[in-house]
Design a protein around this motif. Structure first.
Motif, mmCIF file in Angstrom:
data_model
loop_
_atom_site.group_PDB
_atom_site.id
_atom_site.type_symbol
_atom_site.label_atom_id
_atom_site.label_comp_id
_atom_site.label_asym_id
_atom_site.label_seq_id
_atom_site.Cartn_x
_atom_site.Cartn_y
_atom_site.Cartn_z
ATOM 1 N N LYS A 1 37.801 26.029 40.274
ATOM 2 C CA LYS A 1 38.241 27.367 40.357
ATOM 3 C C LYS A 1 39.042 27.735 39.169
ATOM 4 O O LYS A 1 39.420 28.685 38.610
ATOM 5 N N GLN A 2 39.572 26.617 38.336
ATOM 6 C CA GLN A 2 40.258 26.872 37.224
ATOM 7 C C GLN A 2 39.354 27.311 35.986
ATOM 8 O O GLN A 2 38.243 26.658 36.049
ATOM 9 N N GLU B 1 43.617 29.409 38.730
ATOM 10 C CA GLU B 1 42.565 29.898 39.457
ATOM 11 C C GLU B 1 42.319 31.548 39.461
ATOM 12 O O GLU B 1 40.984 31.939 39.880
#
Length: 344
Positions: A51-52, A112
């Motif tokens: 998600k980063q 994120e």
């Protein structure tokens, strides 16, 4: 995040030919695939969180790929702060490699949310990343391990070859950890219990200049030191062993700044001191009743202040008559120590 050095790889994924592609392959997309060792989120190890994201810069030259690229030749911007996100197998932005020549890279980590915190500007000639208007959450569980990777010494073009370009993220923030233990009556039949620990008066905003790579390479100008960070809230009973005292998943990552130890008539001047630690604790009376909360405040002084890429560990020893604090620091990879400091 324990002992983190982030290694990310730019990889060229070859596109398969369709029936209409008789003579030519589609150009490979520039993607990033983090290696399975170390990342940039607090208390995590393993692969980079999908998600980063990454903010990526690249400059171009018509030079052939080289292990020792001459940066002066790479004056043409190719990617300028492009966000690379996870596409299922790697981190990409749909950008293809150039048809000839080669690229050098630099970049930084994005949380994120997908939105970079602050404003970023990078210059390949000076290998300098400028960060302005950065804000670090004062809620440790929501903190972000900001990192950057500096200019790659080699240049690459993997237009037609699925290879990886290694780059290493350096830590832009400092990591603070508190350990507690007791001695004597504090761990006797009525052991003392820690109820809370709060770091007072820290700056959670600032700007930084990151040049090169490694610990101490991010120089910060912190904002006003007017925030508090709750390190621990709950109940932790003291023992004779030094143990980490923090709420679960609350590694404390802070903007580098200088804790101060301002004394007035031998008393800590909390109103003026930057980065003091307030501890509340209790114990049972001889009658078995829990005593009202007791409070103690100690400074978190360390030589030269908190620096980027360093972990600062403070061990608090509770005695019936005093609380002692012994700080030490090391990089998140190579350990060095400082002499203990006692505060009565």
């Amino acid at each position: 995040m324990k002992r983190i050095v982030c290694t990310i790889m730019a990889v060229a994924a070859l596109a398969a030919c369709t029936k209409s592609e008789v003579a030519y392959e589609a150009p490979a997309e520039i993607t990033f695939a983090p290696a399975a060792k170390n990342i940039t989120k607090a208390a995590l190890t393993g692969t980079y969180p999908t998600k980063q994201m990454l903010g990526v810069y690249a400059n171009y030259s018509n030079d052939v790929p080289s292990d020792a690229a001459v940066v002066d030749n790479y004056s043409t911007k190719f990617l300028n702060n492009v966000v690379f996100s996870h596409n299922g197998t790697a981190w990409g932005a749909g950008e293809a490699w150039p048809s000839n020549g080669s690229l050098i890279f630099a970049g930084y980590s994005i949380p994120e949310s997908g939105t970079a915190i602050g404003t970023y500007k990078y210059d390949f000639a000076s290998d300098k990343l400028e960060i302005t208007g950065y804000t670090q959450s004062v809620v440790p569980a929501e903190s972000f391990d900001l990192g950057w990777f500096n200019r790659t010494p080699a240049s690459y073009n993997y237009r037609n070859t699925a290879k990886a370009v290694p780059v290493t993220l350096s830590h832009a923030l400092a990591w603070v950890e508190i350990l507690v233990k007791g001695e004597g009556t504090t761990i006797g039949t009525n052991p003392w219990k820690i109820k809370s620990m709060t770091i007072n008066k820290v700056a959670n905003t600032g700007s930084a200049i990151c040049i090169g790579a490694g610990a101490g390479k991010a120089t910060w100008t912190p904002g006003t030191a007017d925030k508090s960070v709750t390190v621990f809230s709950g109940e932790q009973t003291l023992t004779g062993n030094a143990v980490v005292c923090e709420t679960a998943n609350t590694d404390v990552l802070v903007i580098p700044q200088t804790p101060t130890n301002v004394l007035t008539d031998g008393t800590l001047d909390v109103a003026k001191s930057v980065a003091t630690l307030t501890v509340t604790y209790t114990y049972n009376s001889p009658a078995g009743e829990e005593m009202p909360l007791q409070t103690a405040t100690v400074p978190l002084v360390v030589d030269s202040g908190w620096k980027s890429g360093y972990k600062y560990t403070y061990t608090l020893t509770f005695k019936a008559s005093e609380i002692l604090i012994a700080p030490k620091y090391d990089t998140w990879e190579d350990a060095t120590g400082v002499p203990p400091v006692t505060v009565e």
